[in-house]
Design a protein around this motif. Structure first.
Motif, PDB file in Angstrom:
ATOM      1  N   TRP A 233       4.356   5.681  -7.872  1.00  0.00           N
ATOM      2  CA  TRP A 233       3.024   5.831  -8.475  1.00  0.00           C
ATOM      3  C   TRP A 233       2.178   4.581  -8.244  1.00  0.00           C
ATOM      4  O   TRP A 233       0.963   4.670  -8.016  1.00  0.00           O
ATOM      5  N   GLN A 234       2.787   3.414  -8.311  1.00  0.00           N
ATOM      6  CA  GLN A 234       2.062   2.182  -8.059  1.00  0.00           C
ATOM      7  C   GLN A 234       1.537   2.148  -6.626  1.00  0.00           C
ATOM      8  O   GLN A 234       0.411   1.711  -6.369  1.00  0.00           O
ATOM      9  N   ALA A 235       2.348   2.624  -5.666  1.00  0.00           N
ATOM     10  CA  ALA A 235       1.896   2.688  -4.274  1.00  0.00           C
ATOM     11  C   ALA A 235       0.697   3.619  -4.130  1.00  0.00           C
ATOM     12  O   ALA A 235      -0.229   3.347  -3.359  1.00  0.00           O
ATOM     13  N   TYR A 236       0.698   4.705  -4.883  1.00  0.00           N
ATOM     14  CA  TYR A 236      -0.440   5.633  -4.817  1.00  0.00           C
ATOM     15  C   TYR A 236      -1.711   4.995  -5.377  1.00  0.00           C
ATOM     16  O   TYR A 236      -2.802   5.172  -4.820  1.00  0.00           O
ATOM     17  N   THR A 237      -1.579   4.249  -6.456  1.00  0.00           N
ATOM     18  CA  THR A 237      -2.769   3.642  -7.080  1.00  0.00           C
ATOM     19  C   THR A 237      -3.410   2.581  -6.188  1.00  0.00           C
ATOM     20  O   THR A 237      -4.617   2.341  -6.301  1.00  0.00           O
ATOM     21  N   ILE A 238      -2.636   1.965  -5.317  1.00  0.00           N
ATOM     22  CA  ILE A 238      -3.202   0.955  -4.414  1.00  0.00           C
ATOM     23  C   ILE A 238      -3.424   1.533  -3.005  1.00  0.00           C
ATOM     24  O   ILE A 238      -3.605   0.780  -2.045  1.00  0.00           O
ATOM     25  N   VAL A 239      -3.405   2.861  -2.904  1.00  0.00           N
ATOM     26  CA  VAL A 239      -3.680   3.586  -1.658  1.00  0.00           C
ATOM     27  C   VAL A 239      -2.701   3.181  -0.549  1.00  0.00           C
ATOM     28  O   VAL A 239      -3.078   3.053   0.610  1.00  0.00           O
ATOM     29  N   ASP A 240      -1.445   2.973  -0.925  1.00  0.00           N
ATOM     30  CA  ASP A 240      -0.394   2.674   0.043  1.00  0.00           C
ATOM     31  C   ASP A 240       0.376   3.970   0.305  1.00  0.00           C
ATOM     32  O   ASP A 240       1.466   4.191  -0.224  1.00  0.00           O
ATOM     33  N   TYR A 241      -0.193   4.845   1.135  1.00  0.00           N
ATOM     34  CA  TYR A 241       0.396   6.162   1.342  1.00  0.00           C
ATOM     35  C   TYR A 241       1.750   6.126   2.045  1.00  0.00           C
ATOM     36  O   TYR A 241       2.625   6.939   1.723  1.00  0.00           O
ATOM     37  N   PRO A 242       1.980   5.231   3.006  1.00  0.00           N
ATOM     38  CA  PRO A 242       3.354   5.121   3.528  1.00  0.00           C
ATOM     39  C   PRO A 242       4.357   4.767   2.433  1.00  0.00           C
ATOM     40  O   PRO A 242       5.474   5.278   2.434  1.00  0.00           O
ATOM     41  N   GLY A 243       3.952   3.900   1.498  1.00  0.00           N
ATOM     42  CA  GLY A 243       4.828   3.561   0.380  1.00  0.00           C
ATOM     43  C   GLY A 243       5.102   4.758  -0.516  1.00  0.00           C
ATOM     44  O   GLY A 243       6.197   4.903  -1.066  1.00  0.00           O
ATOM     45  N   VAL A 244       4.108   5.640  -0.666  1.00  0.00           N
ATOM     46  CA  VAL A 244       4.311   6.864  -1.450  1.00  0.00           C
ATOM     47  C   VAL A 244       5.384   7.728  -0.801  1.00  0.00           C
ATOM     48  O   VAL A 244       6.287   8.253  -1.477  1.00  0.00           O
ATOM     49  N   PHE A 245       5.313   7.872   0.522  1.00  0.00           N
ATOM     50  CA  PHE A 245       6.304   8.688   1.220  1.00  0.00           C
ATOM     51  C   PHE A 245       7.676   8.032   1.205  1.00  0.00           C
ATOM     52  O   PHE A 245       8.700   8.728   1.160  1.00  0.00           O
ATOM     53  N   VAL A 246       7.718   6.710   1.208  1.00  0.00           N
ATOM     54  CA  VAL A 246       9.005   6.016   1.074  1.00  0.00           C
ATOM     55  C   VAL A 246       9.638   6.374  -0.266  1.00  0.00           C
ATOM     56  O   VAL A 246      10.844   6.670  -0.351  1.00  0.00           O
ATOM     57  N   GLY A 247       8.835   6.361  -1.333  1.00  0.00           N
ATOM     58  CA  GLY A 247       9.347   6.734  -2.647  1.00  0.00           C
ATOM     59  C   GLY A 247       9.806   8.178  -2.686  1.00  0.00           C
ATOM     60  O   GLY A 247      10.871   8.493  -3.251  1.00  0.00           O
TER      61      GLY A 247
END
Length: 280
Positions: A233-247
């Motif tokens: 969720w933190q990755a999503y809030t900072i617009v880190d979409y690759p990080g979202v997919f990693v999660g």
């Protein structure tokens, strides 16, 4: 006549070659190919910015996700989140497994328990576990205890219901046979009920674990301070979409591994069951 004999020999050789080991490796190969095909399609659609109703041009490519995954694997925070989520799921699910089986057996065997605990369980069962978040925040002094409680609630009801149904489905002839031989109520419980309900119990454990993962990740997103869900969720809030997919991929792998462990344990414990059709 010779043609018939040759055909019979050919069929026999084909059946001999199609051993359980061969079928198992063929199944694994097909599963691996299906995953690789899905990943390849993802890369193809995102790399070429395909937009056919679904906007694949806004999604990160597989290469971007792999780069983000590699960066997280080189840091300590990823492993800290992983350990925190595993600790929460194992604690909540472990408590749910023990209490759920006990309550399920009581509901299936005791009319007193069915009349007193049963109505409360049926009233609480339709409530989504994630809806208990406000109650957990008010009830428990720490976010950690609240997340474990939500995980427990999520896993408890599938395990309890599956156990109760398994108890009620046991043939009465088994219990009558033990009692005819002079067995006590505890003998019936130990020799008939507990072994007989194992397939149903492990079915409930498998379902409960899946629901528990959904709820623990959701709870981490809402009120967590660490964990895979919180980091996604933190990755999503900072617009880190690759990080979202990693999660998301991490959550999927964790669920796959833990569910596989439960199913493997179930097969080991219930190895006395016939599985001729399952091996084909």
């Amino acid at each position: 006549m010779t043609a018939v004999v040759d055909k019979s020999v050919g069929l026999a050789e084909e059946e001999a070659a199609d051993t359980p080991t061969t079928r198992r490796w063929r199944s694994r190969l097909l599963r691996g190919i299906s995953v690789l095909a899905a990943v390849g399609l993802w890369q193809l659609l995102t790399a070429h910015d395909v937009r056919i109703w679904l906007r694949f041009d806004t999604l990160p490519a597989v290469t971007d996700v792999l780069a983000a995954f590699g960066a997280q694997l080189r840091g300590d925070l990823f492993y800290l989140d992983l350990a925190q989520s595993l600790l929460r799921i194992l604690t909540g699910f472990g408590l749910a497994a023990v209490i759920g089986v006990i309550v399920g057996v009581a509901l299936g065997r005791s009319s007193m328990a069915a009349d007193t605990i049963g109505p409360l369980a049926e009233l609480a069962r339709p409530i989504p576990a994630i809806a208990v978040v406000p109650v957990a925040i008010l009830l428990f002094p720490s976010d950690e205890a609240g997340i474990v409680f939500i995980t427990f609630v999520a896993a408890f009801f599938p395990i309890m219901v599956s156990t109760r149904h398994a108890v009620r489905a046991l043939p009465t002839l088994w219990e009558d046979s033990v009692r005819t031989l002079g067995g006590s109520r505890w003998d019936v419980l130990a020799r008939v009920v507990l072994p007989g309900i194992l397939p149903g119990v492990f079915s409930g454990l498998s379902v409960g674990l899946g629901v528990a993962w959904i709820c623990v990740i959701s709870a981490e997103m809402i009120s967590g301070r660490l964990g895979v869900g919180y980091r996604t969720w933190q990755a999503y809030t900072i617009v880190d979409y690759p990080g979202v997919f990693v999660g998301m991929i991490t959550i999927g792998v964790l669920g796959f591994v833990t569910s596989g462990a439960v199913e493997l344990l179930g097969r080991r414990v219930t190895r006395w069951l016939p599985r001729g059709e399952e091996q084909r």
